[in-house]
Design an enzyme around this catalytic site. Structure first.
Site, short mmCIF file in Angstrom:
data_model
loop_
_atom_site.label_atom_id
_atom_site.label_comp_id
_atom_site.label_asym_id
_atom_site.label_seq_id
_atom_site.Cartn_x
_atom_site.Cartn_y
_atom_site.Cartn_z
N ARG A 169 50.57 -39.89 2.58
CA ARG A 169 51.60 -40.24 1.59
C ARG A 169 52.12 -38.96 0.93
O ARG A 169 53.31 -38.84 0.63
CB ARG A 169 51.02 -41.21 0.53
CG ARG A 169 50.48 -42.50 1.14
CD ARG A 169 49.70 -43.30 0.11
NE ARG A 169 48.56 -42.54 -0.42
CZ ARG A 169 47.84 -42.89 -1.48
NH1 ARG A 169 48.12 -44.00 -2.12
NH2 ARG A 169 46.83 -42.15 -1.89
N ASP B 208 49.39 -37.94 -5.49
CA ASP B 208 49.78 -37.64 -6.87
C ASP B 208 50.14 -36.16 -7.08
O ASP B 208 50.61 -35.80 -8.16
CB ASP B 208 48.65 -38.05 -7.83
CG ASP B 208 48.42 -39.55 -7.79
OD1 ASP B 208 49.41 -40.29 -7.71
OD2 ASP B 208 47.25 -39.97 -7.81
N HIS C 294 39.90 -36.39 -2.98
CA HIS C 294 39.97 -37.85 -2.80
C HIS C 294 38.57 -38.39 -2.52
O HIS C 294 37.76 -37.71 -1.89
CB HIS C 294 40.91 -38.23 -1.65
CG HIS C 294 41.40 -39.64 -1.76
ND1 HIS C 294 40.72 -40.70 -1.23
CD2 HIS C 294 42.49 -40.15 -2.39
CE1 HIS C 294 41.38 -41.81 -1.52
NE2 HIS C 294 42.45 -41.52 -2.21
N SER D 161 41.58 -49.75 -8.92
CA SER D 161 42.46 -50.87 -9.29
C SER D 161 42.28 -52.05 -8.34
O SER D 161 42.25 -53.21 -8.77
CB SER D 161 43.92 -50.44 -9.36
OG SER D 161 44.29 -49.76 -8.18
N HIS E 46 42.54 -41.82 -11.39
CA HIS E 46 43.21 -42.75 -10.45
C HIS E 46 44.73 -42.60 -10.65
O HIS E 46 45.28 -41.53 -10.41
CB HIS E 46 42.66 -44.15 -10.74
CG HIS E 46 42.99 -45.21 -9.73
ND1 HIS E 46 43.47 -44.94 -8.48
CD2 HIS E 46 42.91 -46.57 -9.80
CE1 HIS E 46 43.67 -46.08 -7.82
NE2 HIS E 46 43.35 -47.09 -8.60
N1 HAX Z 1 39.32 -30.31 -8.83
C1 HAX Z 1 38.12 -29.92 -9.28
N2 HAX Z 1 36.95 -30.49 -8.95
C2 HAX Z 1 37.01 -31.51 -8.07
C3 HAX Z 1 38.21 -31.95 -7.52
C4 HAX Z 1 39.41 -31.32 -7.95
N3 HAX Z 1 40.61 -31.71 -7.54
N4 HAX Z 1 37.97 -32.96 -6.66
C5 HAX Z 1 36.63 -33.16 -6.70
N5 HAX Z 1 36.06 -32.28 -7.56
C6 HAX Z 1 34.66 -32.21 -7.97
C7 HAX Z 1 34.29 -33.56 -8.60
O1 HAX Z 1 34.72 -33.62 -9.96
C8 HAX Z 1 32.81 -33.58 -8.42
O2 HAX Z 1 32.23 -32.73 -9.40
P1 HAX Z 1 30.89 -33.18 -10.19
O3 HAX Z 1 29.87 -33.46 -9.13
O4 HAX Z 1 30.60 -32.00 -11.05
O5 HAX Z 1 31.28 -34.41 -10.96
C9 HAX Z 1 32.63 -32.90 -7.07
O6 HAX Z 1 33.83 -32.11 -6.86
C10 HAX Z 1 32.47 -33.83 -5.90
O7 HAX Z 1 33.58 -34.69 -5.87
P2 HAX Z 1 34.02 -35.38 -4.51
O8 HAX Z 1 32.86 -36.09 -3.94
O9 HAX Z 1 34.77 -34.39 -3.67
O10 HAX Z 1 35.12 -36.39 -5.03
P3 HAX Z 1 34.90 -37.75 -5.83
O11 HAX Z 1 34.88 -38.85 -4.85
O12 HAX Z 1 33.77 -37.66 -6.79
O13 HAX Z 1 36.22 -37.81 -6.69
C11 HAX Z 1 38.52 -37.73 -7.19
C12 HAX Z 1 37.47 -38.07 -6.13
C13 HAX Z 1 39.89 -38.15 -6.70
C14 HAX Z 1 38.20 -38.51 -8.48
C15 HAX Z 1 38.48 -36.20 -7.46
O14 HAX Z 1 38.81 -35.52 -6.27
C16 HAX Z 1 39.40 -35.79 -8.58
O15 HAX Z 1 39.01 -35.88 -9.74
N6 HAX Z 1 40.64 -35.31 -8.25
C17 HAX Z 1 41.61 -34.95 -9.24
C18 HAX Z 1 42.23 -36.21 -9.85
C19 HAX Z 1 43.13 -36.90 -8.87
O16 HAX Z 1 43.95 -36.28 -8.19
N7 HAX Z 1 43.01 -38.25 -8.79
C20 HAX Z 1 43.89 -39.07 -7.94
C21 HAX Z 1 43.20 -39.55 -6.67
C22 HAX Z 1 44.09 -40.45 -5.85
C23 HAX Z 1 44.29 -41.74 -6.54
O17 HAX Z 1 43.41 -42.56 -6.71
N8 HAX Z 1 45.47 -41.96 -7.02
O18 HAX Z 1 45.71 -43.07 -7.75
#
Ligand code: HAX
Length: 427
Positions: free
Chosen positions: A319, A365, A310, A234, A264
């Site tokens: 947080r 979250d 994250h 965002s 996000h």
């Molecule tokens: N559950 C399962 N798999 C996960 C995971 C989780 N909570 N967190 C990361 N992974 C996976 C990723 O999907 C990625 O898999 P692929 O290579 O197969 O695509 C792999 O682990 C490597 O990811 P990473 O490098 O650890 O993390 P990213 O930077 O790619 O992604 C995310 C960060 C937040 C998007 C990710 O941890 C996620 O999807 N978490 C769950 C959703 C979530 O809680 N989002 C909110 C984040 C905070 C925020 O922005 N709030 O607004």
């Protein structure tokens, strides 16, 4: 006492004098190497943006203008807005003047209600928010002054005008979205005397309006979500759009469209849904083994565990800690919050075993939904709107800073597959 415009005029001169010569003198120095994986991996970890409102060191989490978030979690949203804009916590006099500026701007043009009422009944609340903000673009002070040809060095003043106008009006708009979208009855008018969080709670009109703990939760929510440096979806989106000198109405709306994504800002909604599904599956009282099985099943289905992981952080999100402590103190026996606590013990252990996951710890979250639910906001799809109300503060402050420091249009370079093949052949 200086008002916010006078105060920023002085501050901005200082910031310009500090930063511009530094970049002029050292502009050719390298701050990052970019790998092919980063090119194809969402630019993760590439140092390429400037943001002074806050930063997120991976081992510490959110630091707002030098203050770790847990040191300032008890200030008010109006104070954090002032801090993000100026770098200073306001004195009492400054606070009163700034709060008055916001109170004077809180009434929303009538046509916004017409726009919201005309939308399909099943519109997502985030779509309604984005539309409401866009509908007000005609009010933009920046767009009007830009059309008149004001000097570039003054762009920040009109961006600040827009920022104050939008942040002041959003509590009424966000509360109206809640009442319209979920059939809660007539809209409740803003109270001219109330500050941002109290007025928002008042206009939501839910049972907990009189409950001081609910107001404290809202204040904590609005402070903790207000900013998270410059590279999140965002923040980055909003800044890119604003860099084209699209005004803050365009750029906030764009940023919120990104906040609406499940990776996000939608994660708090998804996280609570996931917890309630878990509870329903095991008749409301899952055992530790049940929870482990449920987490494993989520992963084996190829889904992410919402609220965990994250892109930047490598520790428990501070947080998360702030809300976890709030819940532990105020509602330790709430059934949903108890599961959230158990998950905090179980999920990181499970995720740690998966090599590709860089951060097994909870982000903010993972907990906020359970607290909103406890205090009576049971409509999950609304949660991201409260996040957006808070984030409007940080994104606005970032836009004022970016115009103040005269940042140019954002324009990174993309490459083609042919370029990559050629690059690999040569290296
Ligand atoms: N559950 C399962 N798999 C996960 C995971 C989780 N909570 N967190 C990361 N992974 C996976 C990723 O999907 C990625 O898999 P692929 O290579 O197969 O695509 C792999 O682990 C490597 O990811 P990473 O490098 O650890 O993390 P990213 O930077 O790619 O992604 C995310 C960060 C937040 C998007 C990710 O941890 C996620 O999807 N978490 C769950 C959703 C979530 O809680 N989002 C909110 C984040 C905070 C925020 O922005 N709030 O607004």
């Amino acid at each position: 006492m200086q008002n916010i415009f006078d105060k920023l005029q002085v501050k901005i001169e200082g910031w310009r004098n500090e930063l511009v010569p530094l970049v002029k003198e050292h502009g050719e120095k390298k701050v990052a190497d970019v790998t092919l994986s980063q090119v194809m991996g969402g630019m993760r970890g590439v140092t390429s943006l400037w943001c002074d409102t806050s930063n997120v060191p991976k081992e510490k989490g959110l630091i707002v203008r030098g203050y770790p978030i847990n040191d300032i979690k008890d200030i008010t949203p109006v104070q954090v807005f002032y801090l993000l804009l100026t770098g200073d916590l306001p004195t009492q006099e400054e606070f009163e003047d700034f709060a008055m500026q916001l109170r004077l701007r809180k009434f929303v043009p009538f046509y916004v209600w017409e726009v919201l009422k005309a939308m399909p009944k099943d519109s997502h609340p985030m779509t309604m928010l984005s539309m409401a903000i866009l509908s007000m673009q005609r009010e933009s002070s920046f767009a009007q002054h830009y059309a008149k040809g004001v000097p570039k060095s003054d762009y920040w003043k009109y961006t600040l005008e827009d920022a104050l106008n939008i942040v002041a009006k959003l509590p009424a708009i966000c509360a109206a979205i809640y009442r319209l979208r979920f059939d809660k009855g007539e809209l409740i008018q803003p109270d001219p005397e109330m500050h941002l969080a109290a007025d928002f709670v008042h206009m939501l009109g839910i049972e907990n309006t009189e409950n001081p703990e609910f107001l404290n939760l809202m204040k904590l929510f609005l402070v903790c979500h207000s900013d998270h440096e410059g590279g999140n979806v965002s923040g980055f989106t909003s800044a890119v759009v604003n860099s084209a000198l699209s005004d803050l109405y365009y750029s906030l709306s764009a940023g919120f469209n990104g906040l609406a994504g499940p990776l996000h800002g939608l994660a708090n909604q998804e996280s609570l849904e996931w917890v309630l599904e878990l509870m329903a599956k095991y008749d409301g009282a899952p055992t530790r083994e049940d929870i482990e099985e449920y987490v494993e099943k989520t992963l084996s289905n190829g889904q992410v565990v919402p609220g965990y992981g994250h892109a930047v952080l490598r520790v428990v999100d501070p947080r998360f800690t702030a809300f976890y402590n709030f819940g532990s103190e105020k509602c330790p026996n709430d059934a949903v919050f108890r599961i959230v606590r158990e998950l905090f013990d179980i999920v990181p252990k499970v995720l740690s075993k998966i090599e590709k996951i860089q951060n097994p710890w909870p982000n903010v979250d993972a907990v906020t939904g359970s607290l909103l639910y406890h205090y009576g906001i049971k409509e999950f799809s609304y949660y991201t709107v409260i996040f957006a109300l808070s984030r409007s503060i940080g994104l606005s402050a970032q836009a004022v800073m970016n115009r103040a420091l005269l940042l140019p249009i954002t324009r990174p370079k993309s490459v083609t597959t042919e370029w990559i093949k050629d690059f690999v052949a040569k290296n």
